[in-house]
Design a protein around this motif. Structure first.
Motif, PDB file in Angstrom:
ATOM      1  N   LEU A 294       2.016   1.742  -3.496  1.00  0.00           N
ATOM      2  CA  LEU A 294       0.990   2.312  -4.393  1.00  0.00           C
ATOM      3  C   LEU A 294       0.958   3.833  -4.254  1.00  0.00           C
TER       4      LEU A 294
ATOM      5  N   ARG B 269       2.019   6.582  -7.081  1.00  0.00           N
ATOM      6  CA  ARG B 269       1.061   7.650  -7.412  1.00  0.00           C
ATOM      7  C   ARG B 269       1.739   9.029  -7.268  1.00  0.00           C
TER       8      ARG B 269
ATOM      9  N   VAL C  93      -9.031   6.308  -1.569  1.00  0.00           N
ATOM     10  CA  VAL C  93      -8.679   4.889  -1.619  1.00  0.00           C
ATOM     11  C   VAL C  93      -7.293   4.625  -1.057  1.00  0.00           C
ATOM     12  N   LEU C  94      -6.401   5.594  -1.069  1.00  0.00           N
ATOM     13  CA  LEU C  94      -5.065   5.356  -0.548  1.00  0.00           C
ATOM     14  C   LEU C  94      -4.781   6.097   0.752  1.00  0.00           C
TER      15      LEU C  94
ATOM     16  N   PRO D  17      -9.107   1.233   2.463  1.00  0.00           N
ATOM     17  CA  PRO D  17     -10.351   0.603   2.039  1.00  0.00           C
ATOM     18  C   PRO D  17     -10.099  -0.103   0.713  1.00  0.00           C
ATOM     19  N   LEU D  18     -10.995  -0.988   0.320  1.00  0.00           N
ATOM     20  CA  LEU D  18     -10.815  -1.692  -0.956  1.00  0.00           C
ATOM     21  C   LEU D  18     -11.283  -0.865  -2.133  1.00  0.00           C
ATOM     22  N   ALA D  19     -11.996   0.220  -1.854  1.00  0.00           N
ATOM     23  CA  ALA D  19     -12.472   1.057  -2.950  1.00  0.00           C
ATOM     24  C   ALA D  19     -12.625   2.480  -2.459  1.00  0.00           C
ATOM     25  N   GLY D  20     -12.549   3.399  -3.393  1.00  0.00           N
ATOM     26  CA  GLY D  20     -12.714   4.801  -3.031  1.00  0.00           C
ATOM     27  C   GLY D  20     -13.318   5.567  -4.186  1.00  0.00           C
ATOM     28  N   LEU D  21     -13.662   6.803  -3.909  1.00  0.00           N
ATOM     29  CA  LEU D  21     -14.291   7.634  -4.920  1.00  0.00           C
ATOM     30  C   LEU D  21     -13.232   8.170  -5.884  1.00  0.00           C
ATOM     31  N   VAL D  22     -13.662   8.506  -7.081  1.00  0.00           N
ATOM     32  CA  VAL D  22     -12.787   9.199  -8.027  1.00  0.00           C
ATOM     33  C   VAL D  22     -12.848  10.679  -7.666  1.00  0.00           C
ATOM     34  N   ASP D  23     -12.085  11.032  -6.629  1.00  0.00           N
ATOM     35  CA  ASP D  23     -12.141  12.392  -6.099  1.00  0.00           C
ATOM     36  C   ASP D  23     -10.840  12.664  -5.351  1.00  0.00           C
ATOM     37  N   ASP D  24      -9.967  13.474  -5.924  1.00  0.00           N
ATOM     38  CA  ASP D  24      -8.670  13.744  -5.301  1.00  0.00           C
ATOM     39  C   ASP D  24      -8.700  14.968  -4.395  1.00  0.00           C
TER      40      ASP D  24
ATOM     41  N   TYR E 131       0.839  -1.208   0.000  1.00  0.00           N
ATOM     42  CA  TYR E 131       0.000   0.000   0.000  1.00  0.00           C
ATOM     43  C   TYR E 131       0.873   1.257   0.000  1.00  0.00           C
TER      44      TYR E 131
ATOM     45  N   PRO F   7     -14.326   9.586   4.583  1.00  0.00           N
ATOM     46  CA  PRO F   7     -14.543   8.479   3.652  1.00  0.00           C
ATOM     47  C   PRO F   7     -14.284   8.910   2.209  1.00  0.00           C
ATOM     48  N   GLY F   8     -13.715   7.987   1.438  1.00  0.00           N
ATOM     49  CA  GLY F   8     -13.645   8.255   0.011  1.00  0.00           C
ATOM     50  C   GLY F   8     -12.285   8.171  -0.624  1.00  0.00           C
TER      51      GLY F   8
END
Lengths: 155, 383
Positions: B144, B148, B240-241, B246-253, B141, B237-238
């Protein structure tokens, strides 16, 4: 197709539709409309309790990646294996196994597709499977390049 | 007065440390007791001379703090053990500080200790199926996030290596660090690949150690080291890194990191800004984490971390030294002790007692940890 029994590492991660195509099982909140994975009964963003299952086709792009070279705790599958985050067109990023374990073969934004990958053979002789993402090449999704037996089927 | 409603101010009265490393035959209780004794001695505090004890530990089992204080015959007061992953010490500190600010206690003990084996930490944070699927590799992790960072800025492998070089250089000057040998960029880049782009020398080692502080209501005397902020925030929340993995997150930086949430709260509580800081100890579980922290703590503008490393901005002798103690890369990371170890280091820096790694004239210092949960802790000290 494998003749041995297969078994998902966890229920509710992926579904196989007719023709063998895998789909990702996500949840969409009826209230805030955001997607989450794996699906829960409560939205992890707004706590609404009305969530609808949504099956996503596995078209994605690569967001970040690495390679795991040694077995992490509790893992009995082959190493090295690819590990990364893909961004699905539906608007969600997923942490995932990657079929490509050589980081030099991967680039940001490259197209990826959902596949089902073998992890290992469990004590009852079933092949345990998980969702994974594979690079999409001009030739389509490359076949599993693991050498025979590398996923522990001999065990 | 800082810190909100009708509050008292808090001073650091004493610090104690058990060196970070590997100590076969020494129990985690012994590690904790050594740090506690040292802190009480430094504070010139009588036996049991504190009103409450707050302890940080993750892997020490049931009633870990009671075992330490019981071994010293110092019980009867409220004793709390706090777990918040890598930010456990920050969480214990935050509760301790609040207990003085509110007027409930005059003098409190805060300590943390850990005894961990080498290698990838096995964490109950991950469900068994995630381990089975290979999704429980903590350094992966980190990798990753590092990748990024490289994709979205001009950070290169050489920058990641230089963070390790810097912190190991500092660690040479710290007798309490586990690794006390300088390394070159070439050695860092050529060390064993763990998870591309992170090599072994770019990752900290889980290990053993303890740290302790005595805090008391500030007297207003000159020269006191004030603890002006100890804020903890969890992730939104939201992302991903974020450390929540979490195993998933929003497309929101645009979702702020827990570190930024805690830092903003700490700057406000202390009445200082990032430009006022003289020295920083930040979470360097891996080299990229330190560079991300520069941005998340608002030390440098977004995208400037690589330029800061190139300019030696955060090296000892630079405008804002970061991790003069050698950081976790040199000291190792005993989870419960790491954040309090930073505060011990920063207190030494503000006292002018940090010896060969002293940041000259340091008056405002910031400590930062972030970890599983996710929780981030940011502490500000002033002299």
């Amino acid at each position: 197709m494998r003749v041995s029994d297969t078994f998902p590492v966890r229920d509710g991660l992926f579904a196989i539709v007719e023709g063998g195509t895998p789909l990702l099982i996500t949840g969409r909140c009826n209230d805030c409309a955001r997607l989450h994975f794996p699906q829960q009964s409560t939205c992890p963003y707004c706590a609404a309790t009305t969530v609808t299952q949504e099956l996503l086709d596995g078209e994605a792009s690569l967001w970040t990646w690495t390679s795991v070279l040694r077995e992490p705790p509790g893992y009995r599958g082959p190493v090295p294996f690819g590990f990364g985050v893909v961004e699905l067109e539906a608007g969600i990023r997923i942490v995932t196994r990657l079929t490509e374990s050589d980081p030099r073969q991967l680039t940001a934004g490259m197209p990826m597709r959902l596949v089902v990958d073998d992890l290992h053979t469990d004590d009852e002789g079933r092949v345990v499977q998980t969702y994974a993402f594979a690079p999409v090449t001009d030739m389509g999704v490359p076949p599993d390049t693991d050498p025979p037996g590398a996923d522990g089927e001999a065990g | 007065m800082s810190g909100g409603a009708g509050s008292y101010e808090v001073a650091v009265a004493g610090t104690g440390l058990h060196a970070f490393g590997r100590f076969e035959g020494t129990s985690v209780t012994d590690l904790g007791a050594a740090a506690v004794r040292a802190a009480l001695l430094d504070a010139e505090l009588a036996h049991s001379g504190f009103d409450a004890a707050f302890c940080a530990s993750v892997y020490s089992g049931v009633a870990a703090a009671h075992k330490v204080l019981g071994s010293l015959g110092m019980t009867g007061m409220p004793i709390y053990t706090v777990e918040a992953g890598c930010a456990s010490g920050g969480a214990a500190l935050s509760l301790a500080v609040e207990s003085i600010r509110s007027g409930r206690h005059d003098t409190v003990l805060v300590f943390g200790m850990e005894k961990m084996s080498a290698g990838i930490i096995r964490s109950s944070f991950f469900e068994p199926w995630r381990e089975e699927a290979g999704l429980a590799a903590t350094p992966a992790y980190f990798a990753l996030r590092a990748r990024r960072l490289m994709e979205t800025s001009n950070v290169t492998r050489e920058h990641l290596a230089e963070v390790s070089v810097k912190n190991h250089d500092n660690g040479v000057r710290n007798p309490d660090a586990m690794y006390r040998e300088a390394v070159t960029r070439e050695q860092v880049l050529a060390s064993t690949m763990v998870c591309d782009p992170l090599t072994l020398f770019m990752l900290c080692s889980p290990n053993e150690g303890a740290a302790a502080l005595v805090l008391r209501r500030a007297s207003g005397a000159g020269g006191e080291i004030r603890l002006t902020a100890a804020e903890v925030r969890s992730h939104l929340p939201g992302s991903v890194l974020g450390e929540a993995t979490p195993l998933a997150g929003l497309v929101d930086d645009s979702i702020p990191a827990p570190t930024t949430l805690a830092a903003d709260a700490a700057y406000e509580a202390a009445g200082v800004g990032p430009g006022d800081l003289d020295v920083v100890e930040c979470q360097d579980t891996d080299s990229a984490r330190e560079l991300l922290s520069y941005e998340e703590l608002r030390l440098c503008p977004p995208g400037e971390a690589a330029a800061w490393i190139d300019a030696r901005h955060t090296h000892l002798g630079g405008p804002l030294p970061v991790n003069p103690s050698g950081g976790l890369l040199s000291k190792g990371e005993p989870l419960g002790a790491s954040a309090l170890g930073q505060v011990v280091e920063l207190t030494l820096q503000l006292r002018g007692a940090a010896g060969p790694r002293q940041v000259d004239g340091a008056r405002v210092a910031l400590g930062h940890t972030v970890g599983r949960g996710a929780n981030a802790g940011v502490t500000i000290l002033t002299r």
